[in-house]
Design an enzyme around this catalytic site. Structure first.
Site, PDB file in Angstrom:
ATOM      1  N   SER A 174       0.831  -1.196   0.000  1.00  0.00           N
ATOM      2  CA  SER A 174       0.000   0.000   0.000  1.00  0.00           C
ATOM      3  C   SER A 174       0.867   1.247   0.000  1.00  0.00           C
ATOM      4  O   SER A 174       1.999   1.243   0.499  1.00  0.00           O
ATOM      5  CB  SER A 174      -0.916   0.012   1.227  1.00  0.00           C
ATOM      6  OG  SER A 174      -1.640   1.220   1.293  1.00  0.00           O
ATOM      7  N   TYR A 233      -1.620   0.398  10.510  1.00  0.00           N
ATOM      8  CA  TYR A 233      -1.653  -0.206   9.175  1.00  0.00           C
ATOM      9  C   TYR A 233      -0.449   0.251   8.359  1.00  0.00           C
ATOM     10  O   TYR A 233       0.232  -0.565   7.711  1.00  0.00           O
ATOM     11  CB  TYR A 233      -2.959   0.179   8.486  1.00  0.00           C
ATOM     12  CG  TYR A 233      -3.061  -0.256   7.046  1.00  0.00           C
ATOM     13  CD1 TYR A 233      -3.402  -1.562   6.720  1.00  0.00           C
ATOM     14  CD2 TYR A 233      -2.833   0.654   6.016  1.00  0.00           C
ATOM     15  CE1 TYR A 233      -3.508  -1.961   5.396  1.00  0.00           C
ATOM     16  CE2 TYR A 233      -2.938   0.264   4.695  1.00  0.00           C
ATOM     17  CZ  TYR A 233      -3.278  -1.047   4.380  1.00  0.00           C
ATOM     18  OH  TYR A 233      -3.376  -1.427   3.068  1.00  0.00           O
ATOM     19  N   ALA A 280       2.427   1.341   9.439  1.00  0.00           N
ATOM     20  CA  ALA A 280       3.654   0.772  10.002  1.00  0.00           C
ATOM     21  C   ALA A 280       3.830  -0.677   9.558  1.00  0.00           C
ATOM     22  O   ALA A 280       4.939  -1.108   9.212  1.00  0.00           O
ATOM     23  CB  ALA A 280       3.607   0.859  11.528  1.00  0.00           C
ATOM     24  N   ALA A 281       2.743  -1.441   9.562  1.00  0.00           N
ATOM     25  CA  ALA A 281       2.819  -2.844   9.153  1.00  0.00           C
ATOM     26  C   ALA A 281       3.180  -2.965   7.675  1.00  0.00           C
ATOM     27  O   ALA A 281       3.987  -3.814   7.285  1.00  0.00           O
ATOM     28  CB  ALA A 281       1.489  -3.545   9.432  1.00  0.00           C
ATOM     29  N   LYS A 282       2.579  -2.114   6.832  1.00  0.00           N
ATOM     30  CA  LYS A 282       2.872  -2.169   5.405  1.00  0.00           C
ATOM     31  C   LYS A 282       4.307  -1.735   5.116  1.00  0.00           C
ATOM     32  O   LYS A 282       4.946  -2.258   4.196  1.00  0.00           O
ATOM     33  CB  LYS A 282       1.892  -1.285   4.630  1.00  0.00           C
ATOM     34  CG  LYS A 282       0.483  -1.843   4.579  1.00  0.00           C
ATOM     35  CD  LYS A 282       0.434  -3.193   3.876  1.00  0.00           C
ATOM     36  CE  LYS A 282      -0.977  -3.696   3.698  1.00  0.00           C
ATOM     37  NZ  LYS A 282      -1.037  -5.017   3.020  1.00  0.00           N
TER      38      LYS A 282
END
Length: 306
Positions: free
Chosen positions: A140, A153, A155-157
């Site tokens: 993303s 979200y 940070a995870a991506k």
């Protein structure tokens, strides 16, 4: 891709479903993986109509390593090889970080968005080496262009992209990696409400509409699969987002000021939902004054101790 074997995680999602159809048009063999097995049966039939050779449906949870080993093993047992692993499982949120009263949701977001990519890749990598196959990842734009109310979200991506960029150097030319980044395209992530099922298992309510399986989602899936088949390292949709990347690198203050101006809202904040186990419905994350939930043992730690 004719007669090649493609394993798609998160295949019941809007993006995952459209990716399955794109590979079906190329006459590939498909393995569709999702927790919601009942949703996969209709997708399987549509894929067959579009040209898929054989379609295998497997119910599994990508955040569980044993499940990932199982569906990869089942794929090899059935087809004898694996050519493309497509990771599309993803979960977004829409709450301000300081307004989250229950921090137990934090590891769930990291689990699905990060470990939900890592575990399937780890299980599939030996077989992808044998076939000189490819990992295709649904990433993303938020990985490098963080948006308000999507901090975890984003940070995870960002972790996902850094993981695969590093893995690219480790596997060299034995396994290809395609990172597909998209802007706001709709789909389950933008419409779903974050839910916790019985306090531990993750679930999300889906509100699918016709527009989610047309337009931007379909175009992103088409570009993602076409790029993977060409061997592209990166796929970006829409391409004009690169302009924002230039601003992020050279004039970050201007970009930040612009976002604050455009995204600030004088109205009440919108929040994700958590289940109300007493009434069977859902309740807002915020109810009245901000009172944080006391810190408690995380679900993962509790599992280790038990």
């Amino acid at each position: 891709m004719e007669n090649k074997v493609v394993l798609i995680t998160g295949a019941s999602s809007a993006v995952g479903e459209q990716i399955a159809y794109e590979y079906a048009r190329r006459k590939a063999n498909l393995v569709l993986v999702a927790r919601r097995e009942h949703r996969l049966f209709g997708i399987r039939e549509n894929a067959r109509i579009l040209g898929a050779r054989q379609v295998l449906v497997i119910a599994a949870d990508v955040v569980k390593e044993d499940d990932c080993r199982r569906f990869v093993s089942d794929t090899i047992s059935y087809f004898g090889e694996l050519n493309h692993l497509v990771n599309t499982a993803s979960l977004g949120h829409s709450f301000y970080f300081e307004d989250a009263l229950d921090t137990s949701i934090f590891p769930h977001l990291m689990d699905i968005n990060f470990w939900g990519n890592v575990y399937p890749t780890y299980a599939a990598l030996p077989y992808l080496r044998q076939s000189r196959g490819r990992v295709v990842v649904n990433a993303s734009i938020e990985s490098w262009l963080p948006m308000p109310r999507m901090g975890l979200y984003a940070a995870a991506k960002a972790a996902v992209i850094n993981f695969y960029d590093t893995l690219r150097y480790e596997v060299k030319d034995d396994v290809g990696i395609t990172l597909a980044t998209h802007g706001w395209i709709g789909g389950d992530m933008s419409r779903g409400k974050f839910m916790l099922e019985e306090g531990s298992e993750m679930q999300w309510r889906e509100e699918r509409e016709g527009s989610f399986t047309s337009g931007h989602v379909v175009e992103f899936a088409r570009m993602m699969v076409a790029g993977a088949c060409r061997g592209d390292s990166y796929v970006k949709y829409p391409t004009w987002y690169d302009i924002l990347l230039l601003y992020r690198v050279f004039v970050p203050d201007v970009l930040g000021w612009t976002f604050r101006l455009l995204l600030s809202s004088p109205g009440p904040r919108r929040h994700a939902l958590l289940p109300d186990t007493n009434s069977g419905g859902s309740r807002p994350l915020l109810e009245g004054p901000l009172v944080r939930k006391p810190a408690s043992t995380s679900p993962r730690k509790a599992e280790r101790e038990s």
